[in-house]
Design an enzyme around this catalytic site. Structure first.
Site, PDB file in Angstrom:
ATOM      1  N   GLY A   1       2.023  -7.731  -7.989  1.00  0.00           N
ATOM      2  CA  GLY A   1       3.004  -7.508  -6.332  1.00  0.00           C
ATOM      3  C   GLY A   1       2.042  -7.294  -5.840  1.00  0.00           C
ATOM      4  O   GLY A   1       1.413  -6.155  -6.298  1.00  0.00           O
TER       5      GLY A   1
ATOM      6  N   ASP B   1      -1.926  -1.582 -20.781  1.00  0.00           N
ATOM      7  CA  ASP B   1      -2.622  -1.406 -18.760  1.00  0.00           C
ATOM      8  C   ASP B   1      -2.763   0.209 -18.699  1.00  0.00           C
ATOM      9  O   ASP B   1      -2.600  -0.336 -17.534  1.00  0.00           O
ATOM     10  CB  ASP B   1      -1.688  -2.072 -17.915  1.00  0.00           C
ATOM     11  CG  ASP B   1      -2.313  -2.984 -16.917  1.00  0.00           C
ATOM     12  OD1 ASP B   1      -4.019  -3.004 -17.136  1.00  0.00           O
ATOM     13  OD2 ASP B   1      -2.190  -3.351 -16.170  1.00  0.00           O
TER      14      ASP B   1
ATOM     15  N   GLY C   1      -1.534  -5.103  -6.457  1.00  0.00           N
ATOM     16  CA  GLY C   1      -1.164  -5.462  -8.599  1.00  0.00           C
ATOM     17  C   GLY C   1      -1.890  -7.337  -8.794  1.00  0.00           C
ATOM     18  O   GLY C   1      -1.449  -7.822  -7.304  1.00  0.00           O
ATOM     19  N   SER C   2      -1.737  -7.716  -9.524  1.00  0.00           N
ATOM     20  CA  SER C   2      -1.447  -9.118  -9.864  1.00  0.00           C
ATOM     21  C   SER C   2      -0.083  -9.706  -9.896  1.00  0.00           C
ATOM     22  O   SER C   2      -0.004 -10.637  -9.804  1.00  0.00           O
ATOM     23  CB  SER C   2      -1.951  -8.735 -11.236  1.00  0.00           C
ATOM     24  OG  SER C   2      -3.315  -8.850 -11.927  1.00  0.00           O
TER      25      SER C   2
ATOM     26  N   LEU D   1       0.647   0.795  -0.592  1.00  0.00           N
ATOM     27  CA  LEU D   1       0.078   1.772  -1.366  1.00  0.00           C
ATOM     28  C   LEU D   1      -0.715   1.099  -2.246  1.00  0.00           C
ATOM     29  O   LEU D   1      -2.342   1.855  -2.899  1.00  0.00           O
ATOM     30  CB  LEU D   1       0.970   2.978  -2.253  1.00  0.00           C
ATOM     31  CG  LEU D   1       2.194   3.306  -0.978  1.00  0.00           C
ATOM     32  CD1 LEU D   1       2.926   3.631  -2.272  1.00  0.00           C
ATOM     33  CD2 LEU D   1       1.309   4.817  -0.713  1.00  0.00           C
ATOM     34  N   GLY D   2      -0.633  -0.390  -2.592  1.00  0.00           N
ATOM     35  CA  GLY D   2      -1.625  -0.824  -3.220  1.00  0.00           C
ATOM     36  C   GLY D   2      -1.074  -2.369  -3.638  1.00  0.00           C
ATOM     37  O   GLY D   2       0.015  -2.635  -3.731  1.00  0.00           O
TER      38      GLY D   2
ATOM     39  N   LYS E   1       7.877  -1.040  -5.477  1.00  0.00           N
ATOM     40  CA  LYS E   1       7.152  -2.685  -5.737  1.00  0.00           C
ATOM     41  C   LYS E   1       7.724  -3.842  -5.773  1.00  0.00           C
ATOM     42  O   LYS E   1       8.730  -4.532  -6.713  1.00  0.00           O
ATOM     43  CB  LYS E   1       6.625  -2.704  -7.675  1.00  0.00           C
ATOM     44  CG  LYS E   1       5.645  -3.509  -8.031  1.00  0.00           C
ATOM     45  CD  LYS E   1       5.979  -3.432  -9.341  1.00  0.00           C
ATOM     46  CE  LYS E   1       4.518  -4.029  -9.844  1.00  0.00           C
ATOM     47  NZ  LYS E   1       4.120  -3.546 -11.378  1.00  0.00           N
TER      48      LYS E   1
END
Length: 869
Positions: free
Chosen positions: A567, A696, A564-565, A561-562, A587
């Site tokens: 994980g 964030d 990030g920094s 799904l995505g 995640k």
């Protein structure tokens, strides 16, 4: 006689001769205007060459930024040099442009003072100087510009400006002699908050008859508030946190009497009058201001009864009257307000009588606080109809009887405080199922019988029951006596009962021990592949690495799904019991990143302590090892079907091979999502017990469910404000050592880059940028924003033209088919963008509070919906 006329004749000859020796390209123009413009150029520094056309090769009416009239004499009427990165100062020769109607120099770096010669420009209609470095004071003779209709001097360093300039002394009285200024900044929105002004509020304020917003908060003004009866266009008034009041010598709320005939009045909003020393009574006819959206009168010395006329204010969403000396009964009329959806706070007064049954009409209310009064009788059954309540506080009154069974419908409660009353009977078992409760306070009443050991009653830190002498049972942490059966009273417990109690005690002890050991393992990063989840109350059992591997098809890229920094997030299908499975978002932490474990702990700490309908729900965690013996840590969230806001705002970034494209978000959908996010931030900052800063906030961290409701996710950088940052390096003397990395470029507050500690103001800045991105369609990192221009400055310069620069996808024709709807659309966009601009102010303390932002956006939404219906 001839001698006296000689100088005049010489002057005429000089002017004529100058016009004849001017180059042909400049002939026909007015020499005074041309020379004045050249003088203005000479005092400005022009790094981009915006004034390069200002030379002899062109007629001055063709110079960039210059507009002349169409008459034969060609006089300069407009000078518009906004967004040109000019510095230097404004030449006093500007006063010689006597036909000038518009001087627009906003969004530059111009310094110095406003030349008093501008007061000569009697035709001047628009003077816009905001977002510069201008200092000094506003020239008093500016009041001579009798045609001035727009004055913008915000974001400078003036003695009278948009607040937080640290000026002191009394307020300049002469300024308000100009009653025709009425559009923006100083008059439409005069804000001198957060300064050191003292003395009395000048009575001459009444001369500013077109004033719409007036903010004097956080200063040292004292004495009474002058009559505002001439300000019949006033919409917002902010006098909070001063020392206003006459000490009981006179009725300090006479100024409210003078406002009751104002049909334009919409509310005290950011502009509030709380925390002063105002005495007297609230005017009985205050309800004549039927457009009130919210009233903040808390923290004063008001007496008398609450006026029933508040019931006329059908648009009111907030009513704060706490911390006064109000008496009498609660008028039923205010409980019938259809839009009272945010807060009704009457706490810490001397109100008496019963709670009217009409309280059940507040079906959309989020917070009801009647604590610390002398209210009596029973808690009305009708309160169970307030199904959206998240905070119900009735502590410190004289309520009697039992907790009504109708409260079982209030399952969204985060706080329920019934302490310090005369309530009795059994504590109902249905409270144990209130999974959203963060605080249940039933202490110091007369409750009786056995206390449940399920649900919320398993947690002695969030459930308080002290001072109820006839309670028994419950978890050992409560220290209550054992409950005795009839048989035990006659001779002891039966053997079977003894065995059961012994077994239960052993089981509970073992459960507490295992939970404690797991928590220690989690914090020390010790490998434990089969550890159970520490999050009690969730349906998902603690999954293992194997469970998550299977549920995500081996962490397949097809389920990604995505990234990030710290994980990657995968879609997974996980079993909740032997028969059922649910979709979740997993995640998986990248433990090779040195901050990943700290991020994991931060999210666990935050999300196990807070719950809200607009926060992504953490279901459970997995802390163990993979099949290769490496550390493995993952967080399992509820799955958001509609993805992230990022995907909706910028659909071009989706996989080109994707067969499904995102639909386009309308203005109303964007506004609903913005309000959802704002409500969640308000909860984190102000309602969650210990303030939480997200750190964030950005579109990729706003997730949408099937109904397009917004949820804030990813708390990997979040921080509890009172705590020292976890694992902070020891070689720094403050806890701001890692603050510079807080957030994402473009969304992170500017003060973080200068080493400031995190604060709720930082989240508000990110929210403002998010809001502007949602409605303009432009990222804060857009390549067009360079050389000092940013999304905030861009939006601030739009003003009333904001609707022309919105993301075109939200401008659906169906909502703008009629002229009236077009006007509603344009007004809504202007209001929304203004909230975004005020939230993203570069100066932290000048930013709009998040609760005020939500109030204003909700008012915009309500207006759109009402017009459409």
């Amino acid at each position: 006689m001839a001698t006296s006329t000689l100088p005049i004749l010489l002057l005429i000859l000089l002017v004529v001769s100058r016009r004849h020796i001017q180059p042909a390209t400049g002939a026909g123009g007015n020499e005074t205007d041309r020379l004045s413009l050249l003088q203005l150029k000479s005092t400005l520094v022009d790094p981009l060459g915006a004034l390069s056309s200002w030379n002899q090769s062109l007629h001055f009416c063709q110079w960039q930024g210059v507009t002349c009239n169409n008459e034969e004499e060609e006089r300069v009427t407009q000078v518009d040099l906004k967004l040109s990165q000019l510095s230097g100062s404004i030449s006093p020769h500007i006063g010689n442009l006597t036909f000038l109607t518009h001087l627009i120099l906003n969004n530059n770096s111009i310094s110095g003072e406003i030349p008093p010669e501008i007061g000569r420009l009697q035709r001047l209609e628009v003077l816009v100087l905001f977002q510069n470095s201008i200092s000094g004071s506003i020239p008093p003779n500016l009041s001579a510009c009798s045609n001035l209709t727009r004055l913008g001097v915000a974001f400078n360093s003036l003695a009278v400006s948009f607040g937080a300039n640290r000026f002191s002394g009394s307020f300049p009285l002469q300024f308000f002699n100009s009653s025709s200024i009425h559009t923006i900044s100083i008059i439409v929105h005069l804000n001198v908050a957060y300064n050191n002004f003292s003395g009395r509020i000048p009575g001459s304020i009444s001369n500013a008859t077109n004033l719409q917003a007036f903010e004097l908060g956080h200063n040292y003004f004292h004495g009474g508030v002058p009559s505002l009866s001439k300000l019949n266009k006033i919409q917002f008034l902010g006098l909070m946190n001063n020392s206003l009041g006459s000490g009981g010598v006179e009725d300090d709320l006479l100024f409210l009497h003078s406002l009751t005939n104002s049909t334009f009045l919409q509310g005290f909003m950011t502009l509030q009058v709380q925390n002063n020393s105002l005495s007297g009574s609230i005017p009985s006819n205050i309800g004549n201001s039927t457009k009130l959206l919210g009233v903040w009168l808390q923290g004063n010395q008001l007496e008398g009864e609450i006026p029933a006329s508040f019931g006329k204010c059908k648009d009111m969403t907030v009513l704060y009257l706490a911390d006064n000396n109000l008496s009498g009964e609660i008028p039923p009329e205010i409980l019938n307000l259809p839009d009272l959806s945010r807060v009704l706070d009457l706490s810490r007064n001397r109100l008496s009588g019963r709670i009217p049954e009409e309280v059940g009409s507040l079906v959309n209310l989020g917070r009801l606080d009647l604590s610390n009064n002398v209210l009596s009788g029973s808690i009305p059954l009708s309160i169970g109809r307030c199904v959206r309540l998240e905070n119900l506080n009735l502590m410190g009154n004289l309520f009697q009887g039992s907790i009504p069974s109708s409260l079982r419908t209030l399952k969204g409660l985060a706080l329920l405080d019934l302490s310090r009353n005369n309530l009795s009977g059994k504590i109902p078992d249905f409270l144990q199922d209130f999974s959203s409760l963060l605080m249940l306070n039933l202490s110091y009443n007369h409750f009786q019988g056995a206390l449940s050991m399920q649900g919320v009653f398993r947690n002695s830190t969030t459930t308080l029951i002290a001072g109820n002498k006839e309670l028994c049972g419950g978890m050992p942490e409560f220290g209550l006596p054992k409950c005795l059966t009839e048989r035990s009273k006659k001779g002891g417990l039966n053997t079977i009962v003894k065995i059961i109690i012994s077994t239960v005690s052993c089981f509970l002890g073992l459960t507490v021990l295992v939970s404690f050991l797991y928590y220690c393992l989690l914090r020390k990063n010790i490998k434990d592949p089969e550890a159970p989840s520490p999050f009690t109350g969730y349906t998902l059992l603690g999954p293992t690495y194997h469970n998550l591997l299977q549920g995500t098809d081996g962490f397949s890229p097809a389920n990604l799904l995505g990234v990030g920094s710290y994980g990657s997030v995968y879609k997974g299908l996980i079993a909740i019991d032997d028969a059922n499975k649910i979709f979740v978002a997993v995640k998986v932490l990248n433990l090779h990143h040195y901050r990943a474990f700290k991020s994991f702990v931060a999210e666990c700490e935050v999300l196990k302590n807070i719950r809200h309908k607009n926060l992504v729900k953490l279901l459970t965690v997995c802390s163990g090892i993979d099949f290769q013996g490496n550390d493995f840590k993952a967080l399992v969230y509820e799955f958001m079907v509609s993805g992230s806001l990022e995907e909706w705002l910028h659909p071009g970034l989706l996989d080109e091979q994707a067969t499904e494209r995102r639909a386009e978000l309308s203005l109303l959908q964007r506004l609903n999502i913005a309000i959802d996010v704002g409500i969640a931030l308000d909860y984190l900052h102000n309602e969650s017990g210990v303030p939480v800063v997200h750190c964030d906030l950005k579109p990729s961290n706003i997730l949408l469910d099937v109904n397009m409701v917004g949820h804030i996710g990813d708390f990997g950088l979040a921080k509890f404000l009172p705590q020292v940052e976890l694992n902070a390096p020891t070689n720094h003397t403050t806890n701001s050592s890692s603050i510079a990395v807080r957030g994402t470029v473009g969304y992170s507050a500017p003060e973080y880059g200068m080493g400031s500690e995190v604060s709720t103001n930082g989240d508000v800045y990110s929210y403002g940028i998010l809001l502007l991105e949602m409605f303009t369609g432009r990222r804060p990192t857009d390549e067009t924003f360079r050389d000092g221009l940013n999304l905030h400055n861009f939006a601030a310069a739009l003003g009333d033209n904001a609707a022309d620069y919105i993301d075109p996808r939200q401008d659906d024709n169906s909502s703008r088919s009629r002229t009236n709807e077009k006007q509603v659309f344009a007004e809504a966009v202007v209001s929304i963008v203004q909230v975004g601009v005020e939230c993203s102010n570069e100066i932290a303390r000048e930013r709009m509070g998040i609760s005020d932002a939500v109030t204003k956006l909700t008012a915009v939404r309500d207006k759109i919906v009402k017009r459409r219906n």
